[in-house]
Design an enzyme around this catalytic site. Structure first.
Site: not given
Ligand code: ARG
Length: 475
Positions: A22, A109, A154-155, A282, A284, A316, A321, A324
């Site tokens: 990640s 975690n 309206t509408h 044009k 735009n 967890y 993950q 993100k």
């Molecule tokens: N990269 C993981 C996440 O974003 C970090 C936590 C990983 N924890 C684990 N026990 N594998 O969630």
């Protein structure tokens, strides 16, 4: 590098590593991770678990790493799994194995969700500032056009004439709600997950209260099992962003329509419009269109996260993950969007004559006839009916309501006298709507003043929170 492996006799398959890696996106969390590591180090130090000399070394290595991360000198390597492992590599490269001592009493975690909260607090404050700028651009335009007259819809059909300033100010009101959502969110999200460990807390004598305080959180998360799997704050932030995006899409839609040849109300500034590669004439409204289009991804990102969280077991799970990329995408795209939308709003010129000429079309003053009769004591249903008949007569004669003769008015209702005609002006209709939320220019001016004073309070709140956050991020 990975932060595990002792119980394995084989290293992870390349495909597994590629799937679970990640760091290519969570590197954005690096500065927050270091700050939370320093807070954690301080509690390890005061608990007496680590020798003072080691703590001093770790602290100074973290401080150096922080500036190297900020300057781009320290970067993740292909073999780093995530931001936490990349930074621990950085730490041990500087001071050797004592760098890893910081892992005591902490798990990725609780660490990852702490980092993400800090990232989000930082970015939601930045978003608030950009929303305030857009709001002020809208309010300045509202004031400039408070006495301009346009048909209200309206509408998407002509309904009643309105002050064009009133039309513009409505967007500032929806943004005011968004800003209050952010400050509510901030109160609810200000709990520190650090100290929750993997899921059950820590047996070491560390003080989660101290780390919470050091990181600027109001309190410690109540339940460690909940704390490591709680992503409500991410979902809520994605909702707030989706809502802001939705509001921007409605601004975008209006600007697109108003700048068509058919409407011809809005003239976009060259700096906020684009050309065509084939049609030389044009101009735009791409900012408006992207404002409309990006709402799709904001809603999609919210939906994606809610779907990840649905039915997810505590505590967890690696599914988390997936919180993100959708979050970073929403945060970054909203940040990209807010400034150009503010610029587009601030630089647009509106054609007062065209809007004024369109205002009475479509019998937008028919309600004035009904209200006139109500003031004479006529029941509204009858008044509505009579005004409707006036519209029918005018339509048949292909004339305007104010062209109706006394006898035509009388045929619609006996109490309709010639003096109603002087009420049939768009200026009069607008000026008469003096309720505090109404379209009379003097009401709109007060509405703008109220929005501005609320915005000033919000700005103060953002400034105070940002200063506090800067202190959190100072090592
Ligand atoms: N990269 C993981 C996440 O974003 C970090 C936590 C990983 N924890 C684990 N026990 N594998 O969630």
């Amino acid at each position: 590098m990975t932060l595990w492996g002792g119980r394995f006799s084989e290293s992870p398959a390349d495909s597994l590593f590629a799937l679970s890696r990640s760091v290519q996106f969570d590197w954005r969390l690096a500065p927050y991770d270091i700050v939370s590591s320093v807070a954690h180090l301080e509690v390890l130090e005061s608990s007496g678990l680590l020798p003072k000399a080691d703590c001093a070394k770790i602290r100074s290595a973290l401080t150096n790493l922080f500036s190297e991360v900020q300057s781009g000198k320290f970067l993740p390597l292909p073999e780093d799994e995530d931001v936490h492992s990349a930074l621990e590599r950085g730490l041990t490269e500087k001071i050797g194995v004592i760098g890893s001592a910081i892992r005591a009493g902490r798990s990725r975690n609780d660490q990852v969700t702490t980092d993400l909260k800090l990232y989000l607090i930082d970015n939601m404050l930045e978003i608030s500032i950009a929303v305030l700028h857009l709001q002020e651009a809208l309010l300045a335009k509202s004031l400039e056009y408070v006495d301009a007259i346009a048909p209200g819809f309206t509408h998407l059909q002509h309904a009643q004439p309105v002050s064009f300033g009133h039309e513009l100010a409505k967007h500032a009101v929806s943004l005011e709600r968004d800003l209050s959502r952010i400050s509510d969110w901030m109160v609810r999200s200000s709990t520190s997950p650090l100290g929750s460990g993997a899921l059950s807390g820590s047996s070491l004598p560390i003080s989660p209260e101290s780390t919470a305080k050091r990181l600027g959180f109001d309190s410690v998360a109540q339940n460690s099992i909940d704390a490591v799997s709680d992503r409500d704050y991410v979902a809520e932030a994605l909702f707030i962003i989706a809502m802001i995006g939705l509001h921007l899409s409605r601004i975008g839609e209006e600007w697109s329509i108003w700048s068509t040849t058919e409407f011809g109300w809005a003239q976009l500034d060259d700096a906020y419009s684009t050309g065509s590669s084939i049609m030389p004439q044009k101009k735009n409204p791409d900012v408006a269109e992207l404002a409309r289009g990006k709402a799709g991804r904001f809603i999609g990102n919210l939906t994606a996260l809610l779907t990840v969280l649905k039915g997810l077991p505590f505590a967890y799970n690696r599914d988390l993950q997936e919180d993100k990329e959708v979050l970073f995408d929403s945060v970054e795209n909203l940040q990209l969007l807010l400034d150009p939308v503010a610029g587009m709003v601030a630089t647009t010129k509106f054609n007062r004559e065209k809007m004024r000429a369109a205002a009475p079309l479509g019998f937008t003053l028919a309600t004035e006839i009904a209200d006139y009769l109500v003031r004479k004591g006529v029941n509204f249903a009858q008044a509505h009916d009579a005004a409707g008949q006036c519209v029918q007569i005018a339509e048949a004669r292909n004339c305007d309501l104010h062209d109706l003769s006394e006898s035509e008015l009388q045929s619609a209702h006996s109490q309709l006298a010639g003096d109603v005609i002087k009420l049939l002006t768009v200026e009069g209709a607008i000026a008469a709507r003096t309720t505090s939320n109404g379209t009379a220019p003097k009401s709109v001016v007060l509405q703008i003043a109220k929005l501005r004073s609320n915005a000033a309070l919000t700005k103060k709140w953002v400034e105070t929170a940002s200063q506090k956050f800067i202190r959190t991020m100072t090592l």
